[in-house]
Write an enzyme that holds these catalytic residues in place. Structure first.
Site, mmCIF file in Angstrom:
data_model
loop_
_atom_site.group_PDB
_atom_site.id
_atom_site.type_symbol
_atom_site.label_atom_id
_atom_site.label_comp_id
_atom_site.label_asym_id
_atom_site.label_seq_id
_atom_site.Cartn_x
_atom_site.Cartn_y
_atom_site.Cartn_z
ATOM 1 N N ALA A 196 -14.615 4.449 -23.787
ATOM 2 C CA ALA A 196 -15.152 5.323 -22.747
ATOM 3 C C ALA A 196 -16.643 5.529 -22.974
ATOM 4 O O ALA A 196 -17.112 5.618 -24.108
ATOM 5 C CB ALA A 196 -14.423 6.667 -22.753
ATOM 6 N N SER A 229 -13.634 6.755 -27.857
ATOM 7 C CA SER A 229 -14.915 7.227 -27.341
ATOM 8 C C SER A 229 -16.033 6.312 -27.812
ATOM 9 O O SER A 229 -15.912 5.644 -28.846
ATOM 10 C CB SER A 229 -15.198 8.645 -27.839
ATOM 11 O OG SER A 229 -15.531 8.631 -29.218
ATOM 12 N N ASP A 230 -17.119 6.277 -27.046
ATOM 13 C CA ASP A 230 -18.350 5.748 -27.612
ATOM 14 C C ASP A 230 -18.751 6.701 -28.728
ATOM 15 O O ASP A 230 -18.312 7.850 -28.794
ATOM 16 C CB ASP A 230 -19.437 5.637 -26.550
ATOM 17 C CG ASP A 230 -20.471 4.564 -26.892
ATOM 18 O OD1 ASP A 230 -20.594 4.225 -28.090
ATOM 19 O OD2 ASP A 230 -21.161 4.078 -25.987
ATOM 20 N N TRP A 231 -19.613 6.256 -29.622
ATOM 21 C CA TRP A 231 -19.902 6.996 -30.856
ATOM 22 C C TRP A 231 -20.646 8.302 -30.548
ATOM 23 O O TRP A 231 -21.785 8.304 -30.113
ATOM 24 C CB TRP A 231 -20.699 6.114 -31.812
ATOM 25 C CG TRP A 231 -19.843 5.358 -32.789
ATOM 26 C CD1 TRP A 231 -19.981 5.351 -34.135
ATOM 27 C CD2 TRP A 231 -18.722 4.515 -32.519
ATOM 28 N NE1 TRP A 231 -19.010 4.563 -34.725
ATOM 29 C CE2 TRP A 231 -18.234 4.035 -33.759
ATOM 30 C CE3 TRP A 231 -18.066 4.116 -31.350
ATOM 31 C CZ2 TRP A 231 -17.130 3.190 -33.864
ATOM 32 C CZ3 TRP A 231 -16.981 3.272 -31.450
ATOM 33 C CH2 TRP A 231 -16.513 2.818 -32.692
ATOM 34 N N GLY A 232 -19.957 9.414 -30.770
ATOM 35 C CA GLY A 232 -20.554 10.722 -30.522
ATOM 36 C C GLY A 232 -20.490 11.168 -29.081
ATOM 37 O O GLY A 232 -21.209 12.093 -28.683
#
Length: 750
Positions: A196, A229-232
């Site tokens: 995402a 998720s994308d990172w963070g």
């Protein structure tokens, strides 16, 4: 060990919550007591970026030595599904060699603007081409037992404010431009994971977007892997879990894990939702561990494969008899990129290439080649360097200028400010071309560039970011050892201001309006009949091809029928080569608000001199369909369509008209602002509307005679057709409440 469901049933609440976030930057948590290993994921998608030591997401720290393959901006030019499948397979095997369970890619976002700093990681401005190539990559990689994570889902088309910007896009545009590639990959390649994106979509973060992650991705398309998720990217962890985001990356140091546990205890989160996420994650981990086989990584062999992919993907944009070069000529190689090429983009996909070839070394032994620096990558024109290059060019048979964008011009994390080459490179190219009309420009860039000197040079070879074997590939193409066969996967406009998103990019920091709607890339330029530098699908060869015998299985059909299309293609030149046959659908019915044509098929074939092959395509309902928001489904309007075979979006060589009849009836809901013209067009309300028209005519002409020359019959008819139902109240004996009753009756009748 058991299934994911069985293992989940043995886990504590805290263990389940913990499995839904990373152990660190690149690893998922394991569970030793239940035999679940900690597995690794790694950035891609054009090579393996495995970081052994200090991990980061922007490519600041070194990763292990690996093979850097051409970036998606380059491989998209191949228009070759099998090539992308093979590339995925090789990278998948590298993952096995390094015990990496998930390769984070491919990048599938649409090139809405040439300014997007990450365009080099994305395939195309066209969703059909993007979907087909991404599907092939996923199939190749996952065939090895490694998972992929197509990204970034969805509408991630800029780097500016990427972690918070809201992409404001209407439903039809979302469905027709920004989601179809993901839909194709999910339905036809079944990726194990999806990533995402950071951004919001119409105000809702992608990681919390229930409609996107559950209703569309899972319920409509049938995705059964896990969403990470994308990172963070996660804002509210519990809301994201409810929406369908299973895995948060990287670790939140236990903070969000504790929040999940508390939400279950408070009753704010059903434990069944958590269980479902855990089972999805476990299923993918178990699939990897059960299929894992040790692989020996042959880097030299993969380097050769990277070279082949680059050769198949590069695009010859111009050739006025100057190419291919030969060893008897005196050739000038000019420019920094001839000896230190730019071959990849910056950021999270940055590969620590175990070796890099350059054109100056690769040309050694092929003849009389001399080098001049020409420019430095730092801005600023150095007259001495240009003078040396001009002298060499003037005394050479052909001058080849290696130009392009420095790495600082395009990278993850920020967008480009313009589409120009550095001014010192433009000055160099113009000076060299003035000294030698046989000048060839070789481009190293991750996205569109302006070419103010295009009419002054004899040849242009677009290499894009072609991976670590770029030097060998470039020389093989320049000297004709390989015949160029790439085609542009994006339109090259003359100037940035021509781009359809120009006035609405990158937004105001809070929102970015996708006001161009469906008209992205060639869909816009072709509709506007706008001159472009090079059109979508364009590319030259050292041979020529002719097209004959277009055949269509149906000239009249239902939208549920498959339409078979075939065309015979002949290599009419004297050199073996490959041609990309492109099929477009041109809609004639209700076409004013639609693109002129849309790519719906492509095939790449190899032909020897004089050889012919028949190429076939199968068109389905989706090939003709638009997304209808009333139906909330794909819909084919009844009417005429043209099947077009093209060399690019502007060069159509064969066409055939067909008529398609829809199997669906659009809902017609009448309301106070429904126009009388719309009611006249519907057979079920036409008679009632004609009666209403007679009452209105009687109001204006009680004696039945029109004595007003100011209003012609045409004007009167136009006024009537555009009048909303509520507008008739002053002219007929009807109250507002009575009108509502009439509307209710009419809706019941239809």
């Amino acid at each position: 060990m058991g299934t994911g469901k069985e293992i989940c049933s043995k886990m504590t609440l805290e263990e389940k919550a913990g499995l839904c976030s990373g152990a660190d930057f690149w690893h998922l948590k394991g569970l030793e007591r239940l035999g679940i290993p900690s597995v690794m994921v790694s950035d891609g998608p054009h090579g393996l970026r495995k970081q052994d030591m200090v991990a980061d997401h922007l490519g600041i720290n070194d990763s292990i030595p690996a093979v850097c393959f051409p970036a998606a901006c380059c491989t998209a030019g191949s228009f070759d599904r099998e090539l992308l499948k093979q590339m995925g397979k090789v990278i998948g095997e590298e993952c096995l060699a390094e015990e990496v369970s998930v390769i984070l890619g491919p990048g599938m976002n649409i090139k809405r603007s040439p300014l997007c700093g990450r365009n080099f990681e994305y395939f195309s401005e066209d969703p059909y081409l993007t979907g087909e190539l991404a599907k092939a990559f996923v199939q190749g990689a996952q065939g090895c037992g490694v998972a992929t994570s197509p990204k970034h889902f969805a509408v991630n088309n800029q780097e500016a404010w990427r972690m918070s910007i809201s992409a404001e896009v209407d439903e039809q545009t979302l469905r027709e431009i920004y989601l179809p590639a993901f839909e194709t990959v999910v339905k036809e390649a079944q990726p194990k994971t999806i990533m995402a994106s950071y951004n919001r979509i119409n105000g809702v973060y992608a990681s919390e977007h229930h409609r996107l992650l559950t209703e569309i991705l899972r319920d409509e398309w049938g995705f059964d892997g896990y969403v990470m998720s994308d990172w963070g990217a996660v804002d509210r962890r519990v809301e994201a879990l409810k929406a369908g985001l299973d895995l948060e990356m990287p670790s939140s140091n236990g903070i969000n894990d504790a929040e999940i546990v508390q939400a279950v205890k408070d009753g704010r989160l059903e434990e069944a939702v958590l269980d479902q996420a855990v089972e999805r994650i476990l299923t993918v981990i178990l699939d990897y561990t059960s299929r894992y086989q040790a692989v020996v990584w042959d880097k030299e062999k993969d380097h050769a494969e990277a070279r082949r992919i680059a050769e198949e993907s590069a695009v010859l944009l111009k050739n006025e008899g100057v190419l291919p070069l030969n060893s008897q000529q005196k050739i000038a190689f000019i420019g920094e990129f001839a000896k230190a090429p730019r071959f990849q983009g910056g950021g999270s996909s940055h590969i620590n290439a175990f070796k890099v070839s350059n054109a100056l070394d690769a040309v050694s032994g092929l003849g009389n080649v001399h080098f001049a620096q020409g420019y430095r990558l730092e801005e600023g024109t150095e007259e001495q360097l240009i003078a040396e290059a001009v002298t060499l060019a003037a005394n050479s048979d052909v001058a080849v200028v290696f130009a392009g964008l420095p790495e600082s011009y395009e990278s993850e994390g920020y967008d480009r400010q313009h589409i120009d080459l550095p001014s010192n490179q433009n000055a160099l190219i113009e000076a060299v071309a003035a000294a030698n009309p046989k000048t060839v420009v070789v481009l190293h860039n991750g996205s569109v560039v302006a070419m103010p000197w295009a009419n002054q040079v004899a040849g242009i070879l677009e290499m894009y970011l072609a991976g670590q074997a770029i030097g060998e590939a470039t020389v093989n193409l320049l000297y004709g050892k390989v015949n160029p066969s790439g085609r542009l996967a994006e339109t090259f406009p003359y100037q940035l201001e021509d781009n359809p998103s120009h006035l609405n990019f990158p937004g105001d920091g809070d929102k970015v309006q996708y006001k161009e709607g469906l008209f992205v890339g060639y869909r816009y330029y072709d509709k506007k009949k706008m001159d472009v530098q090079f059109p979508f699908g364009y590319g030259l060869s050292y041979t020529t091809f002719s097209y004959q015998d277009l055949k269509v299985s149906h000239t009249t059909c239902q939208d549920t029928d498959q339409v078979e299309v075939s065309v015979r293609v002949t290599n009419s030149g004297n050199r073996a080569g490959k041609e990309v046959i492109q099929l477009y659908v041109n809609r004639q019915v209700d076409s004013s608000l639609r693109p002129v044509r849309e790519l719906k098929g492509f095939e790449k074939i190899a032909l020897g001199p004089g050889e012919s092959k028949e190429v076939t395509f199968t068109l389905t309902k989706r090939s003709f369909a638009e997304y209808n928001t009333l139906l909330e489904d794909w819909y084919v309007p009844s009417g005429d369509y043209v099947i077009e075979i093209g060399k690019d979006s502007r060069t159509i060589v064969l066409s055939q008209n067909i008529s398609v009849k829809s199997s669906q009836v659009l809902p017609f809901v009448i309301h106070r602002n429904t126009t009388l013209g719309e009611l006249m067009e519907n057979p079920k309300t036409r008679a009632w509307t004609e009666g209403l028209k007679r009452k209105i005519d009687a109001f204006f002409h009680p004696d039945g005679v029109d004595q007003d020359d100011a209003v012609s019959d045409d004007i009167g008819d136009s006024i009537f057709k555009n009048m909303p139902l509520r507008g008739v109240l002053p002219f007929v004996e009807m109250t507002s409440d009575e009108l509502d009753d009439v509307i209710k009756e009419l809706n019941e009748q239809i």
